[in-house]
Design a protein around this motif. Structure first.
Motif, mmCIF file in Angstrom:
data_model
loop_
_atom_site.group_PDB
_atom_site.id
_atom_site.type_symbol
_atom_site.label_atom_id
_atom_site.label_comp_id
_atom_site.label_asym_id
_atom_site.label_seq_id
_atom_site.Cartn_x
_atom_site.Cartn_y
_atom_site.Cartn_z
ATOM 1 N N GLN A 131 79.457 99.989 65.043
ATOM 2 C CA GLN A 131 80.514 100.949 64.729
ATOM 3 C C GLN A 131 79.943 102.342 64.538
ATOM 4 O OE1 GLN A 131 82.801 99.769 61.353
ATOM 5 N NE2 GLN A 131 84.219 101.478 61.468
ATOM 6 N N GLY A 155 87.926 109.833 63.134
ATOM 7 C CA GLY A 155 88.790 108.867 62.454
ATOM 8 C C GLY A 155 89.424 107.883 63.420
ATOM 9 N N ILE A 156 89.922 108.409 64.544
ATOM 10 C CA ILE A 156 90.548 107.523 65.527
ATOM 11 C C ILE A 156 89.516 106.555 66.100
ATOM 12 C CG2 ILE A 156 91.678 107.486 67.789
ATOM 13 C CD1 ILE A 156 92.954 110.180 67.039
ATOM 14 N N THR A 157 88.317 107.081 66.433
ATOM 15 C CA THR A 157 87.263 106.214 66.975
ATOM 16 C C THR A 157 86.856 105.150 65.968
ATOM 17 O OG1 THR A 157 86.446 108.092 68.266
ATOM 18 C CG2 THR A 157 84.977 106.200 68.024
ATOM 19 N N ASN A 158 86.716 105.576 64.704
ATOM 20 C CA ASN A 158 86.340 104.610 63.662
ATOM 21 C C ASN A 158 87.419 103.531 63.516
ATOM 22 O OD1 ASN A 158 84.603 103.833 61.304
ATOM 23 N ND2 ASN A 158 86.484 104.278 60.207
ATOM 24 N N LEU A 159 88.684 103.946 63.568
ATOM 25 C CA LEU A 159 89.770 102.979 63.429
ATOM 26 C C LEU A 159 89.798 102.014 64.610
ATOM 27 C CD1 LEU A 159 92.298 102.035 61.907
ATOM 28 C CD2 LEU A 159 93.613 103.730 63.191
ATOM 29 N N VAL A 160 89.684 102.568 65.818
ATOM 30 C CA VAL A 160 89.726 101.706 67.005
ATOM 31 C C VAL A 160 88.509 100.783 67.042
ATOM 32 C CG1 VAL A 160 89.681 101.713 69.521
ATOM 33 C CG2 VAL A 160 91.093 103.366 68.311
ATOM 34 N N ARG A 219 86.737 99.830 64.540
ATOM 35 C CA ARG A 219 86.830 98.859 63.452
ATOM 36 C C ARG A 219 87.706 97.666 63.852
ATOM 37 N NH1 ARG A 219 85.851 99.088 58.015
ATOM 38 N NH2 ARG A 219 87.142 97.785 56.682
ATOM 39 N N GLN A 220 88.779 97.948 64.611
ATOM 40 C CA GLN A 220 89.631 96.855 65.052
ATOM 41 C C GLN A 220 88.898 95.895 65.971
ATOM 42 O OE1 GLN A 220 93.037 98.727 66.825
ATOM 43 N NE2 GLN A 220 93.956 99.301 64.867
#
Length: 563
Positions: free
Chosen positions: A41, A234-239, A241-242
């Motif tokens: 990640q 933030g978007i990259t971390n969220l995606v 993380r999923q």
């Protein structure tokens, strides 16, 4: 303390502080590098931020250049139009100008005042007019002007004088009252009627408003870029993380499954790719668990069968043993061939009994029912008893056993019977493969462990065989005649006995240089220990040492046991 002493003390403290800072930096670098290697990640987020930063930077440069170019172009177009209008006004104001320098200066000043009183064009903004009577070859003191003629750059003057039919522009920064002002300067020739005087008009348009606009635009681009990068992170971390979280859950489930928790399964949520991965993992785990259960049951049945058969064979073996002993006691009354048969029968019965005993022992070890009955003992005495137990075997093949034991006591918490069995098996194996050359038993100890090596100088081992010697019934050369009549389970039992103590049994060998087995045991049963006190390969592993041993030479400090 003297001044030199204080300087040295301060220098020492500075060096110590620098070393601590370097050590702290190395620790932080190690932690960051470890985190970078272990976290997918983090790598994805950092890589996305790096690429996003490059894209935002290039986009910001392009936007800034486009906005700046458009602002300057619009300013320049409006300034040129206003300058042309000012030239027409100046031409009307300077009609009939005379050649007298004082009159020229006054007329230029009057015309400049007239231009200054004009309302500036809203698109071009404020301006500062400069009227000049200048020509090529005129001295500086002969030039008449009205306005700040020194603010006009020489390059622009020369261009206007060289081509009196064209309007020229230039951006130039002027130093005024400890400040720097950037102007867009437009220069144009002035053709007054009824005069041949070379006249020029220079309009200085300050770019303060444009600079402020560009500065605001730069700040907006920087802030917008940072906000965009933060949103991108933030978007990259969220995606990520999923995607990463299910992988981490699968990894944790696999680790627990590998550690023996065979009922570990993943939670299946939804019908996406991750859900199919979890379902596939659960099916795989179910299949592996079923196979492992079958193997465990088969292993238990196999061990139970071996144990039961060994127990059941003891009764008929005892009867056969009794009959064989009677025959062997009366062998003097039999013919020579029959007498030899009774001797062979007794020998094979001895080997059969040893095999049954080893099978029972290894069955108990496999079942995990063997307990370690440890007590403090001098391992040197155990080693001597093991040597005595193989004395007859060594005598039969003409092998010398060389003991190298410490002078002080080597005490450890061990089960003497098991350690003696390990050493006896190692010595018998070395005698069997030593080709009649000396066998060395060496012992050493450290603060937390003891080590015993048994070294022979016989046929040795081929590459890869050191990992196979502890397999049950494995033989390096099946066609080789055994001297000791072993069962093929001695080294396997020895390895289990060493593990029962919390130690280890290692092997090394090379073709033509013999083999060496090393037993390492903790001083306290099942305690952790560091490095083994004796190296493997042995220290005497050189061609010269092997030649010396073949010649029958031994160390003067070693204890020689001739069998």
């Amino acid at each position: 303390m003297t001044r030199a002493g204080r300087v040295r003390a301060n220098g020492t403290r500075l060096v110590a502080a620098a070393r601590r800072a370097v050590a702290a930096g190395r620790r932080r670098s190690t932690v960051l590098s470890e985190l970078w290697r272990r976290s997918l990640q983090l790598r994805v987020v950092v890589s996305t931020l790096a690429l996003g930063s490059a894209v935002v930077f290039v986009l910001g440069i392009v936007l800034q250049n486009q906005i700046t170019g458009r602002l300057i172009a619009a300013k320049e177009e409006a300034a040129v139009q206003q300058t042309r209008a000012a030239v027409e006004i100046a031409e009307r104001e300077l009609v009939g100008i005379s050649l007298d320098s004082e009159v020229v200066r006054n007329r230029l000043t009057s015309a400049r005042n007239r231009l200054t009183s004009l309302s500036p064009d809203s698109s071009a903004g404020a301006f500062e007019p400069v009227l000049v009577n200048d020509d090529k070859g005129m001295a500086r003191d002969q030039v008449s002007f009205a306005g700040d003629y020194d603010a006009v750059p020489v390059s622009l003057r020369e261009f206007v004088l060289s081509d009196p039919r064209r309007t020229a522009t230039q951006i130039y920064t002027v130093e005024r009252q400890n400040s720097r002002i950037t102007y867009l300067i437009v220069g144009a020739p002035v053709s007054a009627l009824s005069t041949t005087l070379p006249l020029q008009l220079y309009m200085l348009y300050p770019l303060t408003a444009e600079q402020s606009t560009i500065s605001t635009e730069q700040s907006t681009l920087v802030v917008g870029g940072l906000v965009l990068l933060l949103l991108l992170a933030g978007i990259t971390n969220l995606v990520t993380r999923q995607v990463v979280l299910p992988v981490r859950r699968a990894a944790r489930a696999a680790e627990r499954f590998a550690n023996g928790e065979l009922d570990e399964r993943m939670v299946v949520v939804g019908e996406d790719d991750v859900a199919r991965l979890a379902q596939s993992y659960n099916e795989m785990a179910e299949s592996i668990e079923h196979q492992i259960r079958q193997l465990e049951e088969f292993g238990q049945l196999q061990r139970r069968f071996t144990s039961d058969v060994s127990h059941e064979l003891r009764t008929p073996l005892t009867t056969v043993r009794m009959a064989a002993d009677v025959l062997h006691a009366s062998r003097a009354q039999f013919p020579a061939g029959l007498s030899r048969s009774t001797e062979l029968l007794v020998d094979e019965l001895d080997r059969f009994e040893s095999l049954l005993g080893d099978l029972l022992e290894i069955s108990r070890l496999d079942a995990g029912v063997e307990d370690l009955v440890a007590e403090y003992a001098d391992v040197r005495a155990i080693a001597r008893r093991a040597v005595e137990s193989v004395r007859v075997i060594a005598r039969n093949v003409g092998t010398e056993i060389v003991l190298d034991l410490p002078e002080e006591e080597v005490t450890a918490e061990v089960e003497s019977r098991r350690v003696e069995r390990i050493l006896r098996n190692l010595l018998a194996n070395a005698i069997d493969h030593g080709e009649g050359r000396p066998v060395e038993l060496r012992m050493a100890m450290s603060a937390d462990a003891i080590a015993v090596t048994v070294r022979d100088h016989g046929v040795g081992l081929r590459p890869g065989e050191a990992e196979l010697v502890f397999n049950r019934f494995w033989r390096a050369d099946p066609s080789r005649n055994r001297q000791t009549g072993g069962t093929g389970l001695g080294l396997a039992i020895s390895l289990e006995d060493a593990r029962l103590h919390g130690g280890g049994l290692d092997a090394w060998g090379e073709r033509g240089h013999g083999a060496c087995f090393r037993l390492t045991l903790p001083r306290m049963a099942r305690d952790e220990y560091g490095e083994s006190p004796l190296p493997l390969p042995p220290e005497d592993y050189t061609a010269d040492a092997d030649v010396a041993i073949e010649a029958g030479s031994v160390d003067a400090g070693a204890e020689e046991v001739r069998s």
